[in-house]
Scaffold this motif. Sequence first.
Motif, PDB file in Angstrom:
ATOM      1  N   VAL A 154       0.713  89.279  83.976  1.00  0.00           N
ATOM      2  CA  VAL A 154      -0.477  88.491  83.680  1.00  0.00           C
ATOM      3  C   VAL A 154      -0.180  87.575  82.498  1.00  0.00           C
ATOM      4  O   VAL A 154       0.593  87.910  81.606  1.00  0.00           O
ATOM      5  N   TYR A 155      -0.786  86.397  82.524  1.00  0.00           N
ATOM      6  CA  TYR A 155      -0.681  85.450  81.411  1.00  0.00           C
ATOM      7  C   TYR A 155      -1.962  85.537  80.585  1.00  0.00           C
ATOM      8  O   TYR A 155      -3.061  85.401  81.114  1.00  0.00           O
ATOM      9  N   ARG A 156      -1.815  85.735  79.270  1.00  0.00           N
ATOM     10  CA  ARG A 156      -2.966  85.842  78.372  1.00  0.00           C
ATOM     11  C   ARG A 156      -3.098  84.544  77.571  1.00  0.00           C
ATOM     12  O   ARG A 156      -2.985  84.530  76.338  1.00  0.00           O
ATOM     13  N   THR A 157      -3.348  83.471  78.271  1.00  0.00           N
ATOM     14  CA  THR A 157      -3.356  82.152  77.637  1.00  0.00           C
ATOM     15  C   THR A 157      -4.513  82.004  76.653  1.00  0.00           C
ATOM     16  O   THR A 157      -4.422  81.192  75.716  1.00  0.00           O
ATOM     17  N   ARG A 158      -5.584  82.751  76.823  1.00  0.00           N
ATOM     18  CA  ARG A 158      -6.734  82.612  75.920  1.00  0.00           C
ATOM     19  C   ARG A 158      -6.420  83.089  74.516  1.00  0.00           C
ATOM     20  O   ARG A 158      -7.107  82.729  73.554  1.00  0.00           O
ATOM     21  N   SER A 159      -5.383  83.922  74.369  1.00  0.00           N
ATOM     22  CA  SER A 159      -4.972  84.355  73.039  1.00  0.00           C
ATOM     23  C   SER A 159      -3.738  83.589  72.565  1.00  0.00           C
ATOM     24  O   SER A 159      -3.124  83.950  71.563  1.00  0.00           O
ATOM     25  N   GLY A 160      -3.385  82.529  73.281  1.00  0.00           N
ATOM     26  CA  GLY A 160      -2.283  81.678  72.861  1.00  0.00           C
ATOM     27  C   GLY A 160      -0.922  82.092  73.375  1.00  0.00           C
ATOM     28  O   GLY A 160       0.098  81.496  73.012  1.00  0.00           O
ATOM     29  N   MET A 161      -0.872  83.111  74.241  1.00  0.00           N
ATOM     30  CA  MET A 161       0.409  83.559  74.790  1.00  0.00           C
ATOM     31  C   MET A 161       0.668  82.831  76.108  1.00  0.00           C
ATOM     32  O   MET A 161      -0.209  82.771  76.969  1.00  0.00           O
ATOM     33  N   HIS A 162       1.871  82.316  76.252  1.00  0.00           N
ATOM     34  CA  HIS A 162       2.195  81.555  77.452  1.00  0.00           C
ATOM     35  C   HIS A 162       3.336  82.176  78.250  1.00  0.00           C
ATOM     36  O   HIS A 162       3.809  81.595  79.217  1.00  0.00           O
ATOM     37  N   GLU A 163       3.771  83.362  77.820  1.00  0.00           N
ATOM     38  CA  GLU A 163       4.745  84.103  78.598  1.00  0.00           C
ATOM     39  C   GLU A 163       4.045  85.276  79.264  1.00  0.00           C
ATOM     40  O   GLU A 163       2.946  85.664  78.874  1.00  0.00           O
ATOM     41  N   LYS A 164       4.697  85.837  80.257  1.00  0.00           N
ATOM     42  CA  LYS A 164       4.086  86.951  80.982  1.00  0.00           C
ATOM     43  C   LYS A 164       3.955  88.181  80.102  1.00  0.00           C
ATOM     44  O   LYS A 164       4.823  88.484  79.287  1.00  0.00           O
ATOM     45  N   THR A 165       2.836  88.887  80.282  1.00  0.00           N
ATOM     46  CA  THR A 165       2.680  90.214  79.713  1.00  0.00           C
ATOM     47  C   THR A 165       2.329  91.166  80.850  1.00  0.00           C
ATOM     48  O   THR A 165       2.245  90.750  82.009  1.00  0.00           O
ATOM     49  N   THR A 166       2.119  92.429  80.529  1.00  0.00           N
ATOM     50  CA  THR A 166       1.875  93.416  81.575  1.00  0.00           C
ATOM     51  C   THR A 166       0.456  93.969  81.520  1.00  0.00           C
ATOM     52  O   THR A 166      -0.189  93.966  80.476  1.00  0.00           O
ATOM     53  N   ALA A 167      -0.019  94.424  82.645  1.00  0.00           N
ATOM     54  CA  ALA A 167      -1.307  95.119  82.742  1.00  0.00           C
ATOM     55  C   ALA A 167      -1.217  96.083  83.919  1.00  0.00           C
ATOM     56  O   ALA A 167      -0.824  95.684  85.014  1.00  0.00           O
TER      57      ALA A 167
END
Length: 312
Positions: free
Chosen positions: A166-179
């Motif tokens: 998942v991409y958490r772009t709302r917190s400024g992250m533009h790389e993939k993270t996990t969920a």
Amino acid sequence: MTSSSSKTRQTNHILTSSRDRPSLISPPIQSNNSGATCSQCHQVIRSNKSGGDAFQSTLQRVFPGAYGLEDFVFQTKQTLVPEGFYPHVNTLVCVGLCRDEITSPLEEAIENMWGQGFICGSLAGMLFCGKTGFAAAHHHAPDNGRFIYYCFTHIAIDHEGSIGSVYRTRSGMHEKTTACGALAAFTAEIAANKLNLDIDESDIEMSMLRRHIVKQTGLSTDPKNAPDLLKVTMAAYKTITSDLERHVREDAKNFKDRQYALFTGVQIHGPNGTDYCWLGKANLLKNGVLTPIVLSENGPLKTPVRSPTKRH
């Protein structure tokens, strides 16, 4: 939420291989919106209509018939109001979700419909509030009150159809993270043969998560037979469901006039902030008996073909 949410609907079974399917889930019934019903849960099996992209393809394959969040919560209300569950009048809603901030759309949809909820979830949506937490919630409504539980673990599917990303772009992250991050870490520990099932007082929830899921489901901890994230997620769902039913049954022994609606499953995070909900199990506990709930688009709750049983 997106306008496409109404195009997805719930089924009670995941179309994975029998090797990956947890024991709580029965073999699927495939249907093309023909009105066929599940023999176990009596839900109408509906097919998803997708745009054919990678995300929708994976969503249909792994969680066929998933609801959009608002659609799901609305259908639960339409079904339960005729049964005497009235928002802001006689019903306390209890919400068990992961602490992850991206689960908040489901909590918001629930509370927008039913009012402020008692929060009973922890990492991965596990129900570690225990006897004290459940007793506290049950003291917040009268002896003849109504309770609704929405208890869901979660997972992500990105625009490429990759499970867990998942991409958490709302917190400024533009790389993939996990969920779910906790379940992904648990999965990686098993695969790397680094799993520690001891209790760590500096990491209570995570260490309890490992021990409890393994104990409740018999999930393989052998790195040579390591489960993937989807299988670990379904083991978490199974554990949450079992824990919820046990705690609610205990309360029901002392309050014969109470009714409890129980919904468990998996919240799915899609691309661009979209969210879906796969409903794995839905039951009404009344007079000590668990009866399957069939969500009806027009309400009220449909009576199952078979007689109620103690287990579902």
